[in-house]
Design a protein around this motif. Structure first.
Motif, mmCIF file in Angstrom:
data_model
loop_
_atom_site.group_PDB
_atom_site.id
_atom_site.type_symbol
_atom_site.label_atom_id
_atom_site.label_comp_id
_atom_site.label_asym_id
_atom_site.label_seq_id
_atom_site.Cartn_x
_atom_site.Cartn_y
_atom_site.Cartn_z
ATOM 1 N N LYS A 78 -34.919 93.599 5.268
ATOM 2 C CA LYS A 78 -33.959 92.681 4.644
ATOM 3 C C LYS A 78 -34.260 91.242 5.064
ATOM 4 N N GLY A 79 -34.547 91.066 6.350
ATOM 5 C CA GLY A 79 -34.912 89.738 6.832
ATOM 6 C C GLY A 79 -36.176 89.225 6.176
ATOM 7 N N ASN A 80 -37.162 90.116 5.955
ATOM 8 C CA ASN A 80 -38.396 89.710 5.283
ATOM 9 C C ASN A 80 -38.119 89.204 3.875
ATOM 10 N N THR A 81 -37.197 89.876 3.177
ATOM 11 C CA THR A 81 -36.846 89.435 1.828
ATOM 12 C C THR A 81 -36.231 88.042 1.862
ATOM 13 N N PHE B 21 -33.518 80.901 5.215
ATOM 14 C CA PHE B 21 -33.820 81.048 6.629
ATOM 15 C C PHE B 21 -32.612 81.470 7.460
ATOM 16 N N GLY B 22 -31.432 80.967 7.092
ATOM 17 C CA GLY B 22 -30.236 81.323 7.842
ATOM 18 C C GLY B 22 -29.974 82.811 7.809
ATOM 19 N N ASN B 23 -29.987 83.398 6.626
ATOM 20 C CA ASN B 23 -29.744 84.831 6.513
ATOM 21 C C ASN B 23 -30.911 85.644 7.069
ATOM 22 N N ALA B 24 -32.119 85.102 7.014
ATOM 23 C CA ALA B 24 -33.258 85.784 7.635
ATOM 24 C C ALA B 24 -33.051 85.895 9.139
ATOM 25 N N VAL B 25 -32.622 84.796 9.758
ATOM 26 C CA VAL B 25 -32.369 84.814 11.204
ATOM 27 C C VAL B 25 -31.300 85.844 11.547
#
Length: 271
Positions: free
Chosen positions: A59-62, A69-73
């Motif tokens: 999910k973070g990769n997506t 970037f915020g939601n990836a972190v």
């Protein structure tokens, strides 16, 4: 050979402006996290937690690919809560923070420091994680800390001698440091990798044009007698012309060739 997990290179970024809500998420994530190595952490590993960690990692990769970037972190942090020994999640957490730096004026130092910690956590877990070394090198390179970037690129290449991005970036770092002989060798190696099919990329002509231009720049800065077979300026001119054959619109190569042969009208490789 390295696995490629959302690899970041300094020339691979498309400048997008994340919405303010994403920056708020990023700031909250930064202040709530402390990048920590896995040593001493006691987390019960079950098939369920490992599966959850992998799902959150993907999910973070997506989010990272979408430059959210915020939601990836947040996703990577949640993956690491489930499995603190997920070295790839640590690496991509560093990538998300590194790539967020240009958009986070008030958090640049904090993001930089936490990205360094994340990469080092991945390396502590896996001393052969070449992507962690490579991306740590990119982070230092981007912030002009060349003495720190060079050994990380070199370590990535030691692990994976065919890591094209590390080889070409190391050439750039050595060029900036004034190690012209080292830069020439690495640019030539990068060109050979592309021409032999050892490195695959979407814009092969554009990349080759850029590399021949950089090689020409390095050669033109060497003493004329340093080069074997022909004077360095002559070899540099050949590289600029080759750059223009690959991409006739390479303005930097046009200007460099014009300056080198003192002919401001030179605009093509046929000059």
């Amino acid at each position: 050979m390295c696995k490629n997990h959302a690899r970041f290179t300094s020339r691979g970024m498309a400048p997008l402006s994340p919405p303010s809500s994403v920056l708020v998420i990023l700031c909250m994530a930064l202040f709530s996290m402390i990048a920590r190595p896995a040593e001493g952490l006691e987390v019960p590993f079950t098939a369920g937690t490992l599966k959850k960690a992998e799902e959150l990692f993907m999910k973070g990769n997506t989010y990272l690919q979408e430059q959210d970037f915020g939601n990836a972190v947040v996703s990577y942090r949640e993956a690491l809560d489930a499995n603190p020994k997920h070295a790839d999640a640590w690496t991509n957490l560093g990538n998300a923070m590194s790539q967020a730096i240009p958009y986070s004026e008030n958090q640049k130092k904090g993001l930089f420091n936490e990205a360094v910690k994340a990469y080092n956590a991945a390396i502590e877990l896996n001393s052969e994680h070449c992507e962690a070394y490579f991306n740590l090198g990119v982070l230092y390179h981007t912030h002009n800390r060349l003495d720190m970037s060079i050994p990380n690129y070199e370590k990535a290449i030691t692990i994976d001698p065919n890591h094209y991005d590390a080889i070409s970036n190391l050439g750039s770092a050595k060029h900036k440091k004034g190690d012209l002989d080292g830069a020439v060798d690495l640019y030539q190696r990068s060109i050979e990798m592309i021409e032999s099919g050892g490195a695959i990329m979407a814009d092969k002509p554009g990349t080759l044009s850029m590399l021949h231009y950089l090689l020409g720049q390095a050669l033109s800065s060497l003493p004329p007698s340093r080069c074997i077979g022909s004077p360095c300026p002559e070899r540099a001119a050949q590289q600029f012309r080759t750059a223009l054959r690959h991409n006739p619109e390479n303005e930097e190569a046009k200007h460099a060739l014009s300056a080198l042969i003192s002919d401001p009208k030179t605009t093509s490789a046929s000059a």
